[in-house]
Every structure is written in C-alpha cells, then in structure tokens.
Enzyme design. Structure first.
Site: not given
Length: 737
Positions: A44, A113, A174, A357-359, A361-362
């Site tokens: 499209e 469309k 679409c 950070s070692g967590g 998420d990061s």
C-alpha cells in the site's frame, strides 16, 4: 488448464524517500518478470511509503508520486506484466489512497480505497477520503506531464475490475480484507478470480494468525486467488511493518514470505490454476445460487489480452504450504531487531549506547541489539550486498575489513554502561558485565556517587540540611527526591557518554541512546520522568514484563546469552534505595501491584475500553473466590489513581517499538488526556457502593455483565472537585510525581 504465474512482495519502503522506494519497486518488478510472472502486486502506498502522515496533505507528495510512476511507465518495467502500484492521488480536489494498474507502459485503471483504516495506529481519514461511488467508473484526467510522457490523456477511475481475455483481476486494499461486507464477495459473483491486496500492516505480538486466517477465509467461501503484499521494515515511525506477503488459493496458502527480514526487496511467486477456482466455485451450490441471483453488476475495464501461460505437460501449480508462525519470544527478538537496524542505518548514527543495569528490562534491550548483530552477520554470509554495505559504513570498517561475527560487530556499534551507586548490588554489576561480554559490546562501569553528592551539597546549601532515605528515617518526599536525582543523573550521563565514548575511540558520528522501560511500567507510571526512560529509542516500550521474562529465558538458549537466565530469575528492583539487612527495594512492592495484574488492567483499560466501574465489574467476575469485592475495589482504585497521577509522563515517553495492543503511548496510539482528577470522586464512589452491596449480597456477582470477557482479558481482537495531580511534575518509581 489456465495457469497464471503471479508475484507479490515485501518492500522496505521509507516514508518520503522517493529514490529508495522507486528503486525497490523497480527491483521487485524485475524479479517478478525474471520469474515469469504476469501479475505483480506491491504494498500500500509503496511509492511514497505508508507512514508519510501529514506529508500526504502536501501537493509535493502527490506530484512526486506521479513523477515516479511516470518514470516506471516510460521504461520497460511494465512490458508484458500487469503491475498494481500503490500511491496517493487527488481527484476533483479530494485525496485518495489508490492502486494504479499498469501494463505495457499504460495505465489501465485506478482503484481508490473505499474503506479506510482509522483506529489504533491509523489515521487515514485525516489524509484521505474513501471512495463511495460504486455504480460506474469515471474518467480521471492524468496530470499533463504524465499524459505527455505516456501518450495517454485519461484513465478509468473507481470501483471495478480488469477483464482480460482469460482472467478477471480486482483489488482490495488492506483494511478491505477485514470488513464485514468485503468487495470480493460481490466481485466473485461477477466472475473475478484473482484478488490483489496492497497492504501496510504493522507487527503486533501474536497477531499474524489473525491476518493469515483472514486471507485464507477470503477464498474459502468464494474461492479464488488472493495475493497479499505488505510493507516490511521501519518506514520512519514506531511501527514495524512485518511483511509476510502470501498467496492463497481456494482457502490454502501456497506461498508465504518472511515476517522479519533485513532485505529491502523480497518477491514471492506462485503458479496458480484458475480452472481450479472455477471448479471450486462450481462445486458449491450456495455459491452458484448466490451468483445466479446476483443483481449487482460491477463495472469493469475490458483488456483484450491474455495473462495465462500455455500449458506444458509436467507443469504443476504451486502446492499448499504449512504456514509458519513465530513464537512470541521470537517475535520480540526479531521484530525490534529489524526495527532497530532500519533506524540505525537510516538515521546516520554510528551505533547505540545502552545504560545497562543488569536488570531484566535493560538486559532485554542488550539481547535484542545482540540479536540484531546476529541477523546482520547471517545476511552478510548469505550474500546480501545492501546489508553488507550498511554494516561496513556503520561499523566504519577500513582496508577491506568485513564483519566476521556478531560479537565483533557489536563491539563496533554498541556501548553498554553500568552507572552504579552505593545502592547498586555487586550481583547486578556482575550480571551487566557478563551479559555485555556475551553480546560483544564495549562495556564501561561508571560510579555516579560523586555526581549524586554534588547535587546533595547544593540542596544542603539551600535547605540547611541533607535529605535522608526512608529506611534511614527520612520522609516520602526526601526518599522520592533522592531516587529521582540518581535516575536523572544517569540520563544526563548516558547522553554525554553517547558523544564522548565514540570520540575517545576516534569514531565519527553519533550514537543513539536506547531506553528500556516496558509497557507495564509506562502504564503504571513506574519510571522517573526524564531518567533513562528518556532516550532516543526504546525497543521494548510496548512489551509487557511477563513477555520480556519469557523472552529472556528463550534468548539465554537460542541467542546464546546464558547470563540472561540468571537475570530473569532475579526479583525486579530499581536499586535506588540503600540495601539493608532487613530491607530490599522491590518493584512490585513499590508499585502496590504485580506485573501480572498490570497486564490485566492494561488490556481491560485499552482493549475492552473499561472505565473504573466497568473494570471493577469484570475483575469481580475474574477474581471471584480469590479476592472479595472490597479487595477488588481497592486494587482497581489503586491502579486508576496512579494511572491518573502519572499520565503526564506519556507525553515525553521515548518513541517505542509498537508491540502490544494496550500500549499507553500518548503521542500516536493512546489518545487520552494527561491531566486527570486522580481521586476519580464519582467513579470511586460508585465502586465503593457496588462493593458494599456485593459484600452483603454476593449473588450480584454471579451474573455480572461481561463475565465471559473477564475470564480472559488477554483475548486478542483486532472521567469532581480538586485536581489531585501536578501537571508539570516528574515522577519516581514509587510515587510517580
């Protein structure tokens, strides 16, 4: 046997980059012709790119689209092949999203469309109008320069189809695939056998089956050939268009393209048997009756040419294939990876900087960048010259050097920074370093205590005393302020290092700073405004915590980053308060709700459009036997209180990869105000009244409206007095102000 070779494609178009888009269109047509195809469909709005947004309102955008189309038509690209090319155009001062059918250097028909996408991430009604005149095709006068270039003054415009000597072809665009009354039903009764769908459909976790099921269903009831083309890649926004072009015949998928790829052009072909379509329809008595009773005649353009090839003994139509679906963990790995690669190579940046950070998420973001590097090396080894050229430029390789493994490439384009303080544990510091080594990033460890104390000395000079953490006897205000200073110091330091670390290593260019807040933390506001959540890009900003933990377990094995298993097992903590023998800061304790509960709240709020009272009803049914009505009431009020207090943070949320249907991202997807009365006096009073009644008469819960939905709020589908919120505040993980 009427055999027709058809071609569809995934194209990685970039909004407003007409040179790149035109190049990709030409290459896709060349590949289709080389494969012997006689019909080619593209995505499209492929000439302009789908995501031009308000650029569609500029006359230049439409003019440039015509210029590109004229270049295609004056060359030999459309010789001997029917091409549907997507572009915007203006007819009688109204803009339309169109498919332009071209063949042998002429335009045969323009199909505007009719049904526009205008919810969620889509705003097509802002730029286009849907075509409503279905009775006849009208004359469209071509722009003078185009008319002169191709020696054609006008072209049929509107809802209709192309009737060749041996096959009839029509378009859907679409959204028209998903409408309750799709054009293909009426068109099939008028004898149309091949449908082409030009699409711009974005990736969302666990959603591909919805699209594939719709494509298969499109030809189950009416028979026919359905060709689906899609954009693939990041065309300049938060969305990743995930390709997966496909071809279906009589309910079976006979060809499926890739869903996640670094390729700019991917062409998919199939040899289809049109007599099989006739046979399929003829065997259905209901289809025969409806086609016989059909009184609506769809206008058409007669084309006195043949598209089908001559039958040769031993030639067989393309057989059905098994549809491939990725696991959600794979989607999290590959989708954001491809999105990041497109952003990196098109932004002019030389790499990424990630506060690690070692967590969980990061670390997820680090793993996604590591996956991106693996995909780049894989495609270089497969001989993709475009990926190789981009990698050489971004990695600043010299003297004939070539990327030879993902870790070596990551060393050149990724810096990870652990910004520790006296509140950081040895365990997180160690995990960050080990993960960085596994990915191959250049890792640095920076202590922020001196910067932190510099701010506190200023506070002491102004206030005459030092603030203390809550565990040391300080107030909530002091505790909040001390956490926010650390968080914001890290944001400033990250941007500083994104400039100076490359400079230190004699690397030119700039590095993009990556954020790592997840969708649940954004929904709850469990982040500090203008901390490390304030970055250039966030590949996990619309991914839930639960999905991220599942991804970490998967990536530890399949991406070969074993430290992720230990990271996933560690309890989530911000590490912004001092560690004591009798106290350890934990995210879910600070939030007053679990990540699992947050996902439920998010889906009910956004997908099922629940206000506080409706959410209370749903959760009373869902959690009956686990929580009392009064406990449910307190949880719902607690969530909406902090949602309201922290809503203002969404106005500055880092642009995030869109992956989850309950994203609270304010700028494009979740259009709600950011200033609320956080006490919700009317709604909370109603909840309290309902809870009190329910406690005395439990039978009221038995027939709660919407109970079935409440059982599974993860079903996939396509508001007094006193303000109670500081409009320009900034928040920390616990209080959110």
């Amino acid at each position: 046997m009427r055999l027709l070779k058809v071609a569809t494609c995934n194209l990685n178009q970039w909004a407003m980059d007409f040179d790149t888009n035109l190049k990709n269109i030409k290459e896709s047509i060349e590949q289709a012709k080389k494969a012997g195809a006689k019909l080619r469909i593209g995505p499209e709005l492929e000439i302009t790119g789908y995501g031009c947004e308000d650029h569609f309102l500029e006359e230049d955008t439409v003019k440039h689209a015509w210029e590109c189309l004229a270049e295609i038509l004056t060359g030999d690209w459309t010789d001997g092949i029917l091409c549907s090319i997507g572009m915007p155009l203006i007819f009688e001062n109204v803009r339309y999203n169109c498919q332009v059918f071209c063949m042998n250097r002429r335009i045969l028909m323009i199909r505007p469309k009719m049904t526009l996408a205008n919810d969620g991430n889509y705003r097509e009604l802002r730029w286009f109008s849907g075509w409503t005149k279905k009775e006849e095709l009208v004359d469209f006068e071509l722009p003078l320069d185009v008319a002169e270039a191709i020696s054609q003054g006008s072209v049929p415009f509107g809802y209709g189809y192309l009737k060749f000597s041996d096959v009839s072809v029509a378009a859907e665009t679409c959204e028209e695939l998903f409408t309750a009354s799709p054009p293909r039903a009426e068109l099939s009764h008028n004898g149309v056998e091949v449908f082409v769908n030009a699409s711009g459909s974005h990736h969302q976790l666990r959603k591909l089956n919805v699209r594939i099921d719709a494509i298969k269903a499109a030809t189950v009831t009416c028979g026919g050939v359905y060709m689906y083309a899609n954009q693939q890649g990041c065309d300049g926004s938060r969305l990743y268009y995930d390709g997966c072009c496909c071809i279906a015949v009589n309910g079976d998928v006979v060809a499926q393209g890739s869903q996640f790829s670094l390729k700019d052009v991917e062409v998919l072909t199939a040899l289809v048997d049109l007599d099989a379509v006739s046979s399929y329809r003829g065997s259905s008595s209901s289809f025969r009756q409806q086609a016989s009773y059909n009184t609506s005649t769809v206008p058409y353009v007669k084309v006195p040419q043949k598209l089908c090839q001559k039958f040769k003994l031993g030639t067989c139509p393309t057989a059905p294939v098994e549809v491939k679906y990725h696991l959600p963990q794979e989607e999290i790995a590959f989708g954001p990876s491809c999105w990041l690669w497109d952003y990196l190579r098109r932004s002019g940046a030389s790499g990424f900087l990630l506060p690690l950070s070692g967590g969980a998420d990061s670390s997820s973001v680090a793993a996604i960048v590591g996956c991106m590097c693996q995909l780049v090396i894989r495609d270089i080894e497969k001989g993709d010259e475009q990926v190789k050229a981009d990698a050489l430029r971004i990695g600043q390789y010299k003297n004939g050097e070539v990327p030879n493994n993902s870790q070596e490439f990551a060393k050149r384009i990724l810096y990870t920074v652990f910004m520790g303080s006296g509140n950081s544990s040895k365990a997180t510091r160690s995990r960050a370093k080990r993960l960085s080594e596994e990915v191959g990033a250049h890792h640095v460890d920076v202590d922020i205590d001196n910067i932190f104390w510099a701010f506190l000395i200023v506070v002491q000079g102004l206030c005459g005393k030092l603030p203390r953490y809550k565990v040391d006897g300080g107030s909530n205000t002091e505790n909040l302020g001390l956490q926010n200073i650390q968080a914001r110091v890290r944001m400033v330091l990250a941007y500083m290092l994104s400039l100076f670390l490359p400079w230190m290593h004699n690397k030119s260019g700039f590095y993009l700073v990556l954020g790592s807040s997840n969708v649940d933390e954004a929904l709850r506001g469990y982040l500090t405004k203008y901390d490390c959540s304030a970055a250039d890009l966030n590949p996990i900003g619309s991914v839930s915590k639960q999905d991220l933990r599942s991804f970490l377990r998967w990536a530890a094995i399949h991406l070969n980053f074993p430290s992720l298993a230990e990271i996933e097992a560690a309890p989530p903590t911000a590490e912004l308060e001092p560690i004591r023998s009798d106290y350890s800061q934990l995210d879910e304790v600070d939030m007053g709700m679990t990540y699992e509960e947050l996902s439920v709240y998010g889906r009910l709020r956004k997908i099922f459009r629940c206000g506080p009272v409706a959410m209370y009803h749903y959760l009373c049914a869902k959690w009956k036997g686990r929580l009392s009505p009064s406990e449910v009431a307190e949880k719902v009020k607690h969530f909406f209180k902090y949602y309201a207090i922290n809503r203002h943070k969404m106005t500055v949320l880092t642009p995030s990869y869109h992956a989850e249907s309950y994203s609270p991202e304010d700028n494009r997807f979740d259009l709600r105000q950011f200033l609320y009365n956080s006490r919700w006096p009317y709604q909370f009073r109603k909840i309290d009244e309902l809870a009190k009644e329910a406690e005395t008469d439990d039978s009221q819960i038995e027939n709660t409206p919407g109970e079935d939905l409440a059982k599974d709020p993860d079903v996939k589908s396509a508001e007094g007095s006193g303000m109670g919120v500081v409009a320009v505040g900034a928040g920390n993980p616990s209080a959110g102000l």
